[in-house]
Design a protein around this motif. Sequence first.
Motif, PDB file in Angstrom:
ATOM      1  N   ASP A 186      12.548  11.521  13.954  1.00  0.00           N
ATOM      2  CA  ASP A 186      12.154  10.168  13.573  1.00  0.00           C
ATOM      3  C   ASP A 186      10.638   9.973  13.797  1.00  0.00           C
ATOM      4  O   ASP A 186      10.161  10.081  14.922  1.00  0.00           O
ATOM      5  N   PRO A 187       9.905   9.689  12.744  1.00  0.00           N
ATOM      6  CA  PRO A 187       8.452   9.541  12.895  1.00  0.00           C
ATOM      7  C   PRO A 187       8.055   8.426  13.865  1.00  0.00           C
ATOM      8  O   PRO A 187       7.023   8.524  14.526  1.00  0.00           O
ATOM      9  N   ALA A 188       8.884   7.384  13.935  1.00  0.00           N
ATOM     10  CA  ALA A 188       8.566   6.300  14.867  1.00  0.00           C
ATOM     11  C   ALA A 188       8.625   6.813  16.311  1.00  0.00           C
ATOM     12  O   ALA A 188       7.837   6.407  17.169  1.00  0.00           O
ATOM     13  N   LYS A 226       8.749   0.594  10.181  1.00  0.00           N
ATOM     14  CA  LYS A 226       9.287   0.934  11.504  1.00  0.00           C
ATOM     15  C   LYS A 226       8.198   1.560  12.376  1.00  0.00           C
ATOM     16  O   LYS A 226       8.063   1.220  13.558  1.00  0.00           O
ATOM     17  N   ILE A 227       7.438   2.452  11.776  1.00  0.00           N
ATOM     18  CA  ILE A 227       6.339   3.095  12.508  1.00  0.00           C
ATOM     19  C   ILE A 227       5.384   2.024  13.035  1.00  0.00           C
ATOM     20  O   ILE A 227       4.985   2.026  14.198  1.00  0.00           O
ATOM     21  N   LYS A 228       5.048   1.113  12.159  1.00  0.00           N
ATOM     22  CA  LYS A 228       4.113   0.043  12.537  1.00  0.00           C
ATOM     23  C   LYS A 228       4.666  -0.819  13.664  1.00  0.00           C
ATOM     24  O   LYS A 228       3.956  -1.193  14.592  1.00  0.00           O
ATOM     25  N   ARG A 229       5.954  -1.126  13.555  1.00  0.00           N
ATOM     26  CA  ARG A 229       6.596  -1.966  14.573  1.00  0.00           C
ATOM     27  C   ARG A 229       6.531  -1.316  15.944  1.00  0.00           C
ATOM     28  O   ARG A 229       6.233  -1.962  16.944  1.00  0.00           O
ATOM     29  N   VAL A 230       6.815  -0.017  15.977  1.00  0.00           N
ATOM     30  CA  VAL A 230       6.799   0.695  17.261  1.00  0.00           C
ATOM     31  C   VAL A 230       5.385   0.697  17.848  1.00  0.00           C
ATOM     32  O   VAL A 230       5.190   0.442  19.047  1.00  0.00           O
ATOM     33  N   ILE A 231       4.408   0.952  17.003  1.00  0.00           N
ATOM     34  CA  ILE A 231       3.017   0.973  17.480  1.00  0.00           C
ATOM     35  C   ILE A 231       2.622  -0.408  18.019  1.00  0.00           C
ATOM     36  O   ILE A 231       2.057  -0.528  19.109  1.00  0.00           O
ATOM     37  N   GLU A 232       2.979  -1.439  17.265  1.00  0.00           N
ATOM     38  CA  GLU A 232       2.652  -2.817  17.659  1.00  0.00           C
ATOM     39  C   GLU A 232       3.290  -3.197  18.987  1.00  0.00           C
ATOM     40  O   GLU A 232       2.689  -3.878  19.809  1.00  0.00           O
ATOM     41  N   ARG A 233       4.530  -2.763  19.147  1.00  0.00           N
ATOM     42  CA  ARG A 233       5.257  -3.096  20.368  1.00  0.00           C
ATOM     43  C   ARG A 233       4.602  -2.445  21.586  1.00  0.00           C
ATOM     44  O   ARG A 233       4.496  -3.039  22.645  1.00  0.00           O
TER      45      ARG A 233
END
Length: 330
Positions: A186-188, A226-233
């Motif tokens: 999973d890239p995230a 999803k990737i962006k969400r993980v980074i933001e979190r």
Amino acid sequence: MSFFKRLKEKISQQADHITEKFKEGLTKTREGFADKVNHLIAKYRKIDEDFFEELEEILISADVGFETVMELIDELKMEVKRRNIQDPKEIQDVISEKLVEIYQAGEEGSTQINIQDDKLTVILFVGVNGVGKTTTIGKLAYKYKNEGKNVLLAAGDTFRAGAIEQLEVWGERVGVEVIKQGAGSDPAAVMYDAIQAARARNADILLCDTAGRLQNKVNLMKELEKIKRVIEREIPGAPHEVLLVLDATTGQNAMVQAKTFKEATDVSGIVLTKLDGTAKGGIVLAIRNELHIPVKFVGLGEKMDDLQQFDAEQYVYGLFANLVEEDHIN
Ligand SMILES: Nc1nc2c(ncn2[C@@H]2O[C@H](COP(=O)(O)OP(=O)(O)OP(=O)(O)O)[C@@H](O)[C@H]2O)c(=O)[nH]1
Ligand SMILES: [Mg+2]
């Protein structure tokens, strides 16, 4: 003093190698576009409707974009009237001036990268397959490392066979570490790991690669979200840049891609690659003027130092350089 002469003076204050890179990278566009403009100017004794029509065609064939061409032609006509220009030779200078003006007119974002002082800067690269995402990451890693920054790469393209290895080759070449997981992961999750690693190593810049192709477009956009969400979190305010990579040689197709990505994610800037490979370098103007996203970097070749921060003045100077210098404008 002519606009072009002032431009030349201004540019001469910047490093010579940058001017050379732009001039060299724009060779094809100069031959396919600026040369044609020069021939046109030589052909006409006076500026009339036919002159403008031919100019319009040249601009459109250089991928400047229909709306932008119309705007430019209108401005030129006004300027010609205002200054009472009769001789076509005088119009070249006005064209250069208007090209820079059109590019700089927009208020949206500068060409600067939003680098965070004293903390981690996360830059996410998105774009369809083959446009040059991974290569751009390699070139940027080289640039930032040379500037003394501690750089880390995240191998977020877990989909395409060989993508992780390709990033690793760049990592070795430049001398920076690549954070990865196995193919198909999973890239995230890779991004999560990469952020932890960046913290542990006190990294300044994390450059995140992503896949250009998935089973379909919807999946690709979902994955990016999803990737962006993980980074933001993990890091509020990150990613600090989402750079959409576009291949200049694909012309109007690149414009369509930009519209699709713009709808799906907040793109903060464009990297326009392979400008050296096209005679239609006018696309820079279309992107800026019609998509309202700043072009932050341009790829002017395949070498490590062929990625340059975009500069409208260097660009216009590079377009007309050899054609004007020895010529009539002073
Ligand atoms: N001439 C030229 N070639 C470039 C430039 N940037 C990238 N390329 C070439 O374009 C090709 C594709 O580049 P990649 O970096 O693999 O593209 P990608 O977007 O990561 O592709 P995927 O991983 O398949 O999604 C490579 O052969 C690069 O050398 C450039 O500015 N000029
Ligand atoms: Mg890639």
